[in-house]
Design a protein around this motif. Structure first.
Motif, PDB file in Angstrom:
ATOM      1  N   LEU A   4      46.979  39.593  58.265  1.00 32.46           N
ATOM      2  CA  LEU A   4      46.262  39.526  59.534  1.00 32.46           C
ATOM      3  C   LEU A   4      44.754  39.478  59.315  1.00 32.46           C
ATOM      4  N   ALA A   5      44.278  40.067  58.240  1.00 32.40           N
ATOM      5  CA  ALA A   5      42.844  40.004  57.933  1.00 32.40           C
ATOM      6  C   ALA A   5      42.417  38.558  57.689  1.00 32.40           C
ATOM      7  N   GLN A   6      43.252  37.785  57.001  1.00 29.29           N
ATOM      8  CA  GLN A   6      42.935  36.376  56.778  1.00 29.29           C
ATOM      9  C   GLN A   6      42.994  35.590  58.084  1.00 29.29           C
ATOM     10  N   VAL A   7      43.968  35.905  58.921  1.00 28.26           N
ATOM     11  CA  VAL A   7      44.055  35.256  60.232  1.00 28.26           C
ATOM     12  C   VAL A   7      42.782  35.556  61.019  1.00 28.26           C
ATOM     13  N   ARG A   8      42.371  36.820  61.049  1.00 28.46           N
ATOM     14  CA  ARG A   8      41.166  37.226  61.784  1.00 28.46           C
ATOM     15  C   ARG A   8      39.947  36.457  61.299  1.00 28.46           C
ATOM     16  N   GLU A   9      39.790  36.377  60.009  1.00 32.77           N
ATOM     17  CA  GLU A   9      38.627  35.682  59.446  1.00 32.77           C
ATOM     18  C   GLU A   9      38.601  34.209  59.864  1.00 32.77           C
ATOM     19  N   ARG A  10      39.726  33.547  59.747  1.00 31.87           N
ATOM     20  CA  ARG A  10      39.791  32.117  60.090  1.00 31.87           C
ATOM     21  C   ARG A  10      39.667  31.878  61.590  1.00 31.87           C
ATOM     22  N   LEU A  11      40.328  32.709  62.377  1.00 36.35           N
ATOM     23  CA  LEU A  11      40.298  32.523  63.824  1.00 36.35           C
ATOM     24  C   LEU A  11      38.901  32.791  64.381  1.00 36.35           C
ATOM     25  N   ARG A  12      38.213  33.762  63.840  1.00 36.28           N
ATOM     26  CA  ARG A  12      36.831  34.042  64.287  1.00 36.28           C
ATOM     27  C   ARG A  12      35.931  32.842  64.057  1.00 36.28           C
ATOM     28  N   GLN A  13      36.189  32.100  63.004  1.00 37.29           N
ATOM     29  CA  GLN A  13      35.397  30.898  62.736  1.00 37.29           C
ATOM     30  C   GLN A  13      35.674  29.813  63.772  1.00 37.29           C
ATOM     31  N   ALA A  14      36.863  29.817  64.344  1.00 34.90           N
ATOM     32  CA  ALA A  14      37.256  28.798  65.330  1.00 34.90           C
ATOM     33  C   ALA A  14      36.842  29.165  66.752  1.00 34.90           C
ATOM     34  N   LEU A  15      36.477  30.411  66.985  1.00 32.56           N
ATOM     35  CA  LEU A  15      36.113  30.878  68.325  1.00 32.56           C
ATOM     36  C   LEU A  15      34.620  31.172  68.413  1.00 32.56           C
ATOM     37  N   PRO A  16      34.080  31.174  69.636  1.00 36.53           N
ATOM     38  CA  PRO A  16      32.679  31.572  69.802  1.00 36.53           C
ATOM     39  C   PRO A  16      32.532  33.077  69.584  1.00 36.53           C
ATOM     40  N   GLU A  17      31.307  33.541  69.594  1.00 35.57           N
ATOM     41  CA  GLU A  17      31.105  34.991  69.457  1.00 35.57           C
ATOM     42  C   GLU A  17      31.808  35.695  70.608  1.00 35.57           C
ATOM     43  N   GLU A  18      32.098  36.957  70.408  1.00 37.89           N
ATOM     44  CA  GLU A  18      32.981  37.706  71.306  1.00 37.89           C
ATOM     45  C   GLU A  18      32.540  37.700  72.771  1.00 37.89           C
ATOM     46  N   GLY A  19      31.279  37.955  73.046  1.00 39.07           N
ATOM     47  CA  GLY A  19      30.802  37.976  74.425  1.00 39.07           C
ATOM     48  C   GLY A  19      30.937  36.622  75.102  1.00 39.07           C
ATOM     49  N   ARG A  20      30.665  35.580  74.362  1.00 39.37           N
ATOM     50  CA  ARG A  20      30.801  34.223  74.915  1.00 39.37           C
ATOM     51  C   ARG A  20      32.277  33.901  75.169  1.00 39.37           C
ATOM     52  N   PHE A  21      33.144  34.319  74.267  1.00 36.39           N
ATOM     53  CA  PHE A  21      34.576  34.116  74.462  1.00 36.39           C
ATOM     54  C   PHE A  21      35.032  34.758  75.769  1.00 36.39           C
ATOM     55  N   ARG A  22      34.624  35.998  76.003  1.00 33.40           N
ATOM     56  CA  ARG A  22      35.006  36.713  77.234  1.00 33.40           C
ATOM     57  C   ARG A  22      34.535  35.945  78.470  1.00 33.40           C
ATOM     58  N   ALA A  23      33.298  35.480  78.444  1.00 32.26           N
ATOM     59  CA  ALA A  23      32.740  34.749  79.590  1.00 32.26           C
ATOM     60  C   ALA A  23      33.455  33.420  79.811  1.00 32.26           C
ATOM     61  N   LEU A  24      33.735  32.693  78.741  1.00 28.86           N
ATOM     62  CA  LEU A  24      34.413  31.407  78.855  1.00 28.86           C
ATOM     63  C   LEU A  24      35.820  31.567  79.422  1.00 28.86           C
ATOM     64  N   ARG A  50      53.707  33.394  67.065  1.00 29.31           N
ATOM     65  CA  ARG A  50      54.531  33.690  65.881  1.00 29.31           C
ATOM     66  C   ARG A  50      53.838  34.700  64.979  1.00 29.31           C
ATOM     67  N   VAL A  51      52.519  34.598  64.881  1.00 30.00           N
ATOM     68  CA  VAL A  51      51.759  35.533  64.060  1.00 30.00           C
ATOM     69  C   VAL A  51      51.885  36.950  64.615  1.00 30.00           C
ATOM     70  N   LEU A  52      51.836  37.055  65.932  1.00 35.03           N
ATOM     71  CA  LEU A  52      51.888  38.366  66.566  1.00 35.03           C
ATOM     72  C   LEU A  52      52.815  38.299  67.784  1.00 35.03           C
ATOM     73  N   PRO A  53      54.121  38.413  67.550  1.00 39.27           N
ATOM     74  CA  PRO A  53      55.074  38.308  68.657  1.00 39.27           C
ATOM     75  C   PRO A  53      54.979  39.508  69.607  1.00 39.27           C
ATOM     76  N   GLY A  54      55.395  39.278  70.822  1.00 43.02           N
ATOM     77  CA  GLY A  54      55.410  40.346  71.818  1.00 43.02           C
ATOM     78  C   GLY A  54      54.977  39.815  73.158  1.00 43.02           C
ATOM     79  N   ALA A  55      55.116  40.643  74.165  1.00 42.11           N
ATOM     80  CA  ALA A  55      54.766  40.256  75.531  1.00 42.11           C
ATOM     81  C   ALA A  55      53.294  40.557  75.785  1.00 42.11           C
ATOM     82  N   TYR A  56      52.444  39.674  75.280  1.00 41.30           N
ATOM     83  CA  TYR A  56      51.002  39.829  75.424  1.00 41.30           C
ATOM     84  C   TYR A  56      50.402  38.583  76.050  1.00 41.30           C
ATOM     85  N   ASP A  57      49.345  38.796  76.805  1.00 38.57           N
ATOM     86  CA  ASP A  57      48.551  37.712  77.360  1.00 38.57           C
ATOM     87  C   ASP A  57      47.889  36.989  76.178  1.00 38.57           C
ATOM     88  N   LEU A  58      47.772  35.688  76.274  1.00 36.05           N
ATOM     89  CA  LEU A  58      47.126  34.923  75.207  1.00 36.05           C
ATOM     90  C   LEU A  58      45.700  35.414  74.959  1.00 36.05           C
TER      91      LEU A  58
END
Length: 116
Positions: A4-24, A50-58
């Motif tokens: 999951l640490a590798q997923v986090r690192e790669r996914l953070r590169q694909a997303l904007p910074e956290e505050g901007r993500f929330r606003a978007l 598949r990476v994190l199964p469960g009943a969660y909002d995207l």
């Protein structure tokens, strides 16, 4: 990716910074564009689930995987909505595990309630 640490690192590169993500995420058009951009980078919703199964909002999946947010179960997030005007949208939300990508101002009102 092996962890999951590798997923986090790669996914953070694909997303904007956290505050901007929330606003978007609060605006339907920018949420749709954000998800299209993720798909173009290989991050499909099916893969994330598949990476994190469960009943969660995207939103919560992305926030947890990219920024380390605590996971909020879909039912708990949906329980924040008490206004009957949102019933049809909320039914779609529960079924898809995310807000619809098409809608009017009511959808954006719902986003404000769900993600406040």
């Amino acid at each position: 990716m092996a962890s999951l640490a590798q997923v986090r690192e790669r996914l953070r590169q694909a997303l904007p910074e956290e505050g901007r993500f929330r606003a978007l995420w609060l605006r339907t058009g920018s949420r749709r564009a954000l998800l299209a951009n993720l798909v173009a980078k290989g991050w499909t919703e099916a893969l994330l689930r598949r990476v994190l199964p469960g009943a969660y909002d995207l939103y919560d999946l992305l926030g947890h995987l990219a920024y380390g947010w605590p996971l909020v179960p879909l039912g708990e997030r949906a329980a924040r909505v008490q206004d009957p005007r949102f019933a049809p949208l909320l039914a779609g939300y529960r079924m898809q595990g995310r807000l619809p990508l098409e809608g009017d101002g009511l959808l954006e009102e719902l986003a404000q309630i769900l993600y406040a």
